[in-house]
Motif scaffolding. Structure first.
Motif, short mmCIF file in Angstrom:
data_model
loop_
_atom_site.label_atom_id
_atom_site.label_comp_id
_atom_site.label_asym_id
_atom_site.label_seq_id
_atom_site.Cartn_x
_atom_site.Cartn_y
_atom_site.Cartn_z
N LEU A 75 0.48 -1.58 0.17
CA LEU A 75 -0.02 0.18 0.26
C LEU A 75 0.89 1.03 0.49
N ASN A 76 2.52 0.92 0.52
CA ASN A 76 2.35 2.71 0.57
C ASN A 76 3.27 2.75 -0.78
N LYS A 77 3.41 1.96 -1.21
CA LYS A 77 4.21 2.28 -2.43
C LYS A 77 2.64 2.76 -3.83
N ILE A 78 1.69 2.93 -3.07
CA ILE A 78 0.66 3.80 -3.89
C ILE A 78 0.37 4.96 -4.20
N PRO A 81 -4.46 8.69 -4.63
CA PRO A 81 -6.10 8.57 -3.64
C PRO A 81 -6.51 6.60 -4.08
N PHE A 82 -6.65 6.14 -3.30
CA PHE A 82 -7.18 4.88 -2.83
C PHE A 82 -7.69 4.26 -2.40
N SER A 83 -9.49 3.13 -2.55
CA SER A 83 -9.50 2.37 -1.07
C SER A 83 -8.88 1.27 -1.33
N LEU A 84 -8.85 0.71 -0.14
CA LEU A 84 -8.29 -0.78 0.76
C LEU A 84 -9.84 -1.63 0.92
N VAL A 85 -10.20 -2.60 -0.39
CA VAL A 85 -10.76 -4.18 0.27
C VAL A 85 -10.40 -4.66 0.93
N LEU A 86 -10.59 -5.36 2.14
CA LEU A 86 -10.63 -6.20 2.65
C LEU A 86 -10.82 -7.34 3.63
N PHE A 87 -10.62 -8.87 2.77
CA PHE A 87 -11.36 -10.22 3.61
C PHE A 87 -10.76 -10.74 4.17
N PRO A 140 -9.86 3.90 -6.72
CA PRO A 140 -9.46 2.86 -7.77
C PRO A 140 -9.41 1.99 -5.98
N ILE A 141 -9.13 1.02 -6.45
CA ILE A 141 -8.80 -0.06 -5.29
C ILE A 141 -7.80 -0.55 -5.42
N TYR A 142 -7.43 -1.76 -3.99
CA TYR A 142 -6.48 -2.33 -3.70
C TYR A 142 -6.70 -3.67 -2.52
N ILE A 143 -6.88 -4.35 -3.27
CA ILE A 143 -7.50 -5.76 -2.51
C ILE A 143 -6.43 -6.44 -2.06
N ILE A 182 -9.07 -1.73 -10.25
CA ILE A 182 -8.30 -2.42 -9.68
C ILE A 182 -6.63 -2.18 -9.19
N ILE A 183 -5.62 -1.62 -8.60
CA ILE A 183 -4.81 -1.50 -8.21
C ILE A 183 -3.95 -3.37 -8.48
N GLY A 184 -4.51 -3.55 -7.61
CA GLY A 184 -3.53 -5.06 -7.28
C GLY A 184 -4.31 -5.68 -6.00
#
Length: 217
Positions: A75-78, A81-87, A140-143, A182-184
């Motif tokens: 995440l620190n590399k992004i 602005p983005f959102s985090l989706v956590l499972f 954009p989203i990081y999952i 989706i970023i990654g």
């Protein structure tokens, strides 16, 4: 698309899903001390150096849930602005037990407090969920996926587990990919402690997730 495997335990030594993946990079960190559940400053500097050439984009397998804090380093590399989706079966938002050390149980809290580009966190598996279709499409989203959100039919992890099926997870992922950038994606929840008998089911789930994700990037 690059796929990165970070080895923190011997979990992936028993698995084969990644051996036929093109452009798969393996980062072996099993030699480091100060990493299990908590990440000390020296080990953090070393891991950051070892993954510096790899972007947050793509698919990252990051071993056991004991090392879910590795998500924070991606995440620190992004830089936008983005959102985090956590499972996850756990919110991972607990304050550290001592000092400001990065931990598997507190990395989400650390991310929200230190990453100015992280604007929202949406969770599946820990309650207070909103439907995937209602997650905004403007950022954009990081999952980040911890397989301990799955029932033991679909994964064997080093933590207590939830009840989600793999089909349910894939269905949510399909919705997320349908109208959002989706970023990654990173995936943990393998078992270092039970690697010698947990590998078969975890290998199959990792393969299923990779096959789905690789078609989306």
């Amino acid at each position: 698309m690059n796929t990165t495997i970070i080895k923190m335990t011997d979990a992936y030594e028993y698995q084969s899903f990644f051996k036929e993946i093109n452009n798969c990079s393996i980062v072996d960190c099993r030699d480091l001390e100060g990493t299990r559940c908590y990440l000390d400053d020296s080990a953090k500097e070393t891991i950051i150096e070892r993954i510096k050439e790899f972007p947050s984009e793509g698919i990252h397998f990051i071993d056991s849930g004991n090392y879910h804090y590795l998500s924070l380093l991606w995440l620190n590399k992004i830089t936008t602005p983005f959102s985090l989706v956590l499972f996850d079966h756990h919110p991972d938002n607990q304050p550290p037990s001592f000092g400001d050390i990065t931990s598997c149980g507190g990395w989400v809290l650390e991310a929200t407090e230190t990453l100015e580009n992280l604007k929202n966190v949406f969770t599946f598996g820990v309650g207070n969920e909103i439907p995937a279709k209602d997650i905004p499409t403007d950022l954009p989203i990081y999952i980040s996926i911890d397989k301990d959100v799955l029932s033991e039919k679909f994964a064997i992890t080093d933590w207590d587990q939830g009840t989600m099926s793999l089909d349910e997870m894939i269905s949510i992922l399909k919705e997320l990919f349908s109208a959002r950038k989706i970023i990654g994606v990173d995936i943990c929840g393998d078992s270092g402690e039970n690697a010698h008998f947990a590998y078969d089911i975890n290998n199959q789930t990792n393969r299923t997730l990779f096959d789905f994700l690789s078609e989306k990037f």
